[in-house]
Each structure stands twice: as C-alpha cells, then as structure tokens.
Scaffold this motif. Structure first.
Motif, PDB file in Angstrom:
ATOM      1  N   LEU A 153       0.827  -1.205   0.000  1.00 63.32           N
ATOM      2  CA  LEU A 153       0.000   0.000   0.000  1.00 63.32           C
ATOM      3  C   LEU A 153       0.864   1.259   0.000  1.00 63.32           C
ATOM      4  O   LEU A 153       1.932   1.299   0.615  1.00 63.32           O
ATOM      5  CB  LEU A 153      -0.898   0.029   1.238  1.00 63.32           C
ATOM      6  CG  LEU A 153      -1.929  -1.106   1.363  1.00 63.32           C
ATOM      7  CD1 LEU A 153      -2.583  -1.059   2.740  1.00 63.32           C
ATOM      8  CD2 LEU A 153      -2.979  -0.999   0.260  1.00 63.32           C
ATOM      9  N   THR A 154       0.388   2.270  -0.689  1.00 60.23           N
ATOM     10  CA  THR A 154       0.931   3.612  -0.547  1.00 60.23           C
ATOM     11  C   THR A 154       0.082   4.301   0.506  1.00 60.23           C
ATOM     12  O   THR A 154      -1.143   4.365   0.384  1.00 60.23           O
ATOM     13  CB  THR A 154       0.884   4.393  -1.875  1.00 60.23           C
ATOM     14  OG1 THR A 154       1.622   3.676  -2.866  1.00 60.23           O
ATOM     15  CG2 THR A 154       1.485   5.781  -1.700  1.00 60.23           C
ATOM     16  N   VAL A 155       0.746   4.797   1.550  1.00 57.06           N
ATOM     17  CA  VAL A 155       0.041   5.219   2.760  1.00 57.06           C
ATOM     18  C   VAL A 155       0.041   6.744   2.887  1.00 57.06           C
ATOM     19  O   VAL A 155       1.083   7.394   2.772  1.00 57.06           O
ATOM     20  CB  VAL A 155       0.715   4.612   4.016  1.00 57.06           C
ATOM     21  CG1 VAL A 155      -0.109   4.914   5.260  1.00 57.06           C
ATOM     22  CG2 VAL A 155       0.929   3.113   3.840  1.00 57.06           C
ATOM     23  N   LEU A 156      -1.136   7.293   3.139  1.00 56.81           N
ATOM     24  CA  LEU A 156      -1.245   8.721   3.470  1.00 56.81           C
ATOM     25  C   LEU A 156      -1.884   8.821   4.845  1.00 56.81           C
ATOM     26  O   LEU A 156      -2.990   8.304   5.063  1.00 56.81           O
ATOM     27  CB  LEU A 156      -2.074   9.461   2.427  1.00 56.81           C
ATOM     28  CG  LEU A 156      -2.028  11.001   2.493  1.00 56.81           C
ATOM     29  CD1 LEU A 156      -2.220  11.612   1.102  1.00 56.81           C
ATOM     30  CD2 LEU A 156      -3.098  11.551   3.435  1.00 56.81           C
ATOM     31  N   VAL A 157      -1.167   9.448   5.772  1.00 54.52           N
ATOM     32  CA  VAL A 157      -1.687   9.615   7.130  1.00 54.52           C
ATOM     33  C   VAL A 157      -1.791  11.103   7.437  1.00 54.52           C
ATOM     34  O   VAL A 157      -0.976  11.910   6.982  1.00 54.52           O
ATOM     35  CB  VAL A 157      -0.791   8.922   8.188  1.00 54.52           C
ATOM     36  CG1 VAL A 157      -0.776   7.426   7.965  1.00 54.52           C
ATOM     37  CG2 VAL A 157       0.625   9.478   8.160  1.00 54.52           C
ATOM     38  N   THR A 158      -2.803  11.476   8.200  1.00 51.12           N
ATOM     39  CA  THR A 158      -2.959  12.868   8.613  1.00 51.12           C
ATOM     40  C   THR A 158      -2.555  13.022  10.073  1.00 51.12           C
ATOM     41  O   THR A 158      -2.540  12.052  10.836  1.00 51.12           O
ATOM     42  CB  THR A 158      -4.405  13.358   8.428  1.00 51.12           C
ATOM     43  OG1 THR A 158      -5.266  12.634   9.323  1.00 51.12           O
ATOM     44  CG2 THR A 158      -4.872  13.160   6.994  1.00 51.12           C
ATOM     45  N   LYS A 159      -2.247  14.250  10.437  1.00 50.78           N
ATOM     46  CA  LYS A 159      -1.854  14.536  11.817  1.00 50.78           C
ATOM     47  C   LYS A 159      -2.265  15.969  12.165  1.00 50.78           C
ATOM     48  O   LYS A 159      -2.023  16.899  11.399  1.00 50.78           O
ATOM     49  CB  LYS A 159      -0.346  14.384  12.002  1.00 50.78           C
ATOM     50  CG  LYS A 159       0.171  14.767  13.392  1.00 50.78           C
ATOM     51  CD  LYS A 159       1.682  14.601  13.463  1.00 50.78           C
ATOM     52  CE  LYS A 159       2.214  14.994  14.837  1.00 50.78           C
ATOM     53  NZ  LYS A 159       2.100  16.450  15.067  1.00 50.78           N
TER      54      LYS A 159
END
Length: 472
Positions: A153-159
């Motif tokens: 997976l190509t992962v995009l996380v928010t913070k």
C-alpha cells in the motif's frame, strides 16, 4: 522508482510527478486546514482516474460524515463502495493494530478482495491513546506504517497540530517518507485568510520548495504552484517580428515587437495605453493570430465600447476565436492563482499576443511589497516568453511623475519599455511616445509625436531625409 499521482494536479507538479509508490506520506496541519480532504481526494482520484482501489480508515469520523463531506466535491464514495473499489471504516487504533497483527485480518481480506493499492489513515494523532510514552508511540507508528507498506500500500496519514507557529519536528515527521504541511492563516496586510501547502520532506525524490497557495474548488483541492514557468523558453532574438498595428511605432522598434518578448507600456492616465494595447491585438487578429486580453479594472463591456469607437469589434473577434478576454477584478485577485490561470489560458488558446491591462492593478495584492512585485512580474514575464507569446504589460504612473513604472522594478525585467506622454501646450495637449528601451533592437531614440485618430493611434517620425511621416 515508480511515482503515482495524488490526483491533485498542482500538488503533483510540486512533487515532480507524484509520490513514490509504497511510501508513507504525512499530511499535517491545524483543524480546518484541509488534511482530510487531501486524503480523501488521494483515494477518490486513485480509483476514478488511475484505477487503484483504496481504503479509508478513520479514527474519529463515522462513514456517513465522510460520505457527506466527499459529496460536497462531487465524490460519491457510497457508489465506489458498491463497486468494491473503496472501503470506508471507522475504528480505533487498537483494533487496527490487532487486525494488522493477524495473518487473516480484515485489512488483509479487503486488500485481497479489492486489490487495494492506497490507504488513508485519519489521523495518526490518535496513536496517543495507546501510550503516553513518546518512544513507545514512535515504535507503534513505525510498526503500523511498515505493516501497511509491506502489504503493497501507498500510505497517506494525517496529523493534527495545535498552532500555525512553531510546529517543530514531531517523531512522525522522522518515520514517514514525505511530509506535506497545509495551513490556513490570516494575511497580516489584508486580514483575509489564505491556504498554503508546503512539502517539507520528500525522501528519494525532488520537489518544488516554498509555500504554495491552494483553495477548495468545486471538484476538490486546487493547488497553484509558485513556479509556473515552463522549463524550455523561446529566445526573443531568434523570433519573428510582429507588427504592432502602429506603423510609426514599428519603425521606432526596428520592425515591430519580437515574438516571445515583453514590452512595458507606461504612461499617465489618458495617454492611450489601453488603445495601443487593443490596436496590437486587433492587428494580430487581422493576421489570423490569436490574442489574449486580461482586464483588472475596466469591465469587458467598457473596453468593447472603447474599441468600437475605433471600429474594432471585440465581440466578433471573440466569436471567431481570435480573441479571449479574461476579466479578473484586482480587488478579488489572488496572484498565485492568477498566474496559474494565465498559464492555462496561454496553453489552451495558443495565443501569440497577450495584453495585461494593467500590470499595476494586477500587482495590487503586493503593492506594499516591492520585492514581491518584482518576483511576480519576473514570473509573469518568463511565463509568457516560455509559452511563446509577445506580451504588452500596461503600467500606470502618477500625473507629472518622472517614473517609468508603477513599482520601480518592472522596467528591469522586460525586453522593451515604451513611454506615452501628454503635455499641455497652451490650451491644447500634445501627445508623445518614446522607446526608452528595446533589448536586442536598433531602436530609434527620442520622443516622437503621437496622435489618437478615429482609426487608432498614429506615431510620426522623421526619417534621415525628408518630411515627418507615419507610414500609415
């Protein structure tokens, strides 16, 4: 190294084509800055434009909320779920961790069933609920990201961050492959809020640095990169000469205005700047050359009336596809966005001639920042040159002033400068024109007589021998 587009065109340009497949990307910002929207757009566009199924894991919003928010941009997540191309799940960090530790967990089931290639985690800040120990949270974040990346997976996380000032460096910024910061701050001069996106880190790939303006458009986030200038630029000295429509001025300019060059047309109010700009476009249209007219003060209807008084039918030229008029009132203008609009218009129309009426009004947003006025003018000049257009930039100067330009910087950036003057002579006024500068041309120096006639502007010059003439 394979890159995948985020689906946000301007952001992909900043990232030089997109993000590296299999990397983990952190999108951080204050509440309301646009983090979740970036993530959902990444998933939605991945499905719709690139055929890559995606997962959306939220630790705080229920699916119904995400469906509603996505629908504001025309994204139908419910329909994509029904097609088995998207999964939206609201869970907790504990449950996600446990599912990833199971060889036959729900995440693995979805990946196999859908062929998922992208995932959004909104947001990684909720890992705080698993431990109060910063080192332990770092280990948890690394294990979570690695588990997702190992699954292809190509992962995009928010913070979330609590303040626009003094973000500092969190451990999340160290453990991800790229960091994108979004902000929504108030301009100190105008008080208006502006959104910006900045790539702080992009491991293994280049990016365009700086804070780039973005906004929420009707179909999602629209990013306007600072560097909109094409990499391959035409060389003015090698270009053909374009007649301005004023024979006498062509003589003064050593044959006309060169293709892919820039000319600053400067003068007080009422000296004929707009008329000369229109005459330049009218001449191009008569030769079958497409033109662009950008207006920042007068409306298109007002300018059409001015043109009609000289027998020039702008509406007809527009209908014939020889002229495109763009009206952008300066008080509502965002320069960063407008530079992007200029680029798009030049590319879509293929215009060979463009007039900005006026550059002075267009730069109103940075009128108190001379360095920014110079930077934006430079970008605009290089943009028009790079796309092969001959550009006239109209500049306003105060009455009685000896200034050449509005902000004192424009004349250093253009190829040519033409000054228009109007002086009182008894009860009458005399008009004059001077080619102050013409880079690479053997131009005629000195001030020459100019008249505004029923058919347009005429410029008179005296040849080496004989009487004064205008070559009309």
């Amino acid at each position: 190294m394979e890159k995948i587009p985020t689906g946000i065109e301007g952001l992909d340009l900043i990232l030089m084509g997109g993000i590296v497949r299999g990397h983990a990307i952190l999108v951080e910002g204050t509440p309301g800055a646009g983090k979740t929207t970036v993530g959902i757009q990444f998933i939605h566009e991945g499905v719709v434009r690139y055929g890559e199924a995606g997962l959306i894991i939220s630790f705080e919003q229920f699916p119904a909320q995400l469906y509603r928010d996505a629908a504001n941009f025309g994204w139908d997540l419910r329909a994509l779920e029904a097609q088995n191309k998207v999964r939206v799940c609201c869970t907790s960090p504990e449950v996600l961790r446990d599912q990833l530790q199971k060889p036959d967990g729900l995440i693995d089931e979805w990946i196999q069933e859908m062929g998922a290639r992208r995932i959004l985690i909104d947001s990684i800040s909720h890992l705080d609920t698993l431990s109060a120990d910063p080192m332990e949270r770092r280990v948890l974040a690394v294990s979570l990201l690695n588990a997702l990346k190992q699954r292809g997976l190509t992962v995009l996380v928010t913070k979330e961050v609590t303040s626009e000032e003094g973000y500092g460096c969190s451990f999340e910024e160290y453990v991800v492959d790229a960091v994108i910061r979004v902000s929504n701050t108030a301009d100190q001069e105008t008080g208006r809020r502006q959104r910006h996106v900045e790539v702080l880190k992009s491991r293994g790939q280049d990016h365009i640095s700086g804070r780039h303006y973005f906004r929420f458009g009707p179909e999602g986030i629209e990013v306007f990169p600072l560097q909109v200038v094409p990499t391959h630029q035409a060389v003015p000295g090698e270009a053909a000469l374009l007649p301005t429509g004023v024979a006498g001025l062509d003589h003064l300019l050593d044959g006309g205005l060169r293709q892919a060059s820039s000319l600053l047309l400067s003068g007080e109010s009422g000296t004929g700047k707009t008329i000369l700009g229109l005459q330049f476009l009218q001449e191009g249209a008569s030769l079958g050359e497409k033109g662009l007219l950008f207006l920042y003060q007068e409306t298109p209807e007002q300018v059409q009336q001015v043109a009609a008084s000289f027998g020039w039918d702008l509406a007809h030229l527009e209908a014939e596809g020889l002229l495109t008029v763009v009206y952008a009132p300066f008080a509502e203008l965002s320069l960063a966005e407008h530079l992007w609009v200029v680029r798009v218009q030049l590319q879509e129309t293929g215009a060979r001639r463009v007039v900005f009426d006026s550059l002075s009004a267009m730069l109103h947003e940075v009128s108190q920042q001379p360095h920014m006025a110079k930077e934006r003018t430079d970008q605009l000049v290089r943009l028009t040159k790079g796309l092969g257009a001959a550009a006239i930039f109209i500049a306003e100067v105060p009455a009685g002033s000896s200034r050449i330009s509005t902000y004192g910087v424009e004349e250093t950036l253009v190829d040519s400068v033409v000054l228009l003057r109007s002086t009182r002579d008894g009860l009458r006024r005399k008009r004059g024109i001077e080619v102050f500068k013409a880079r690479g041309a053997n131009h005629v120096m000195g001030e020459h007589r100019m008249r505004i006639t029923p058919s347009g502007i005429k410029v008179f010059y005296r040849p080496a021998r004989g009487a004064e003439r205008d070559d009309a």
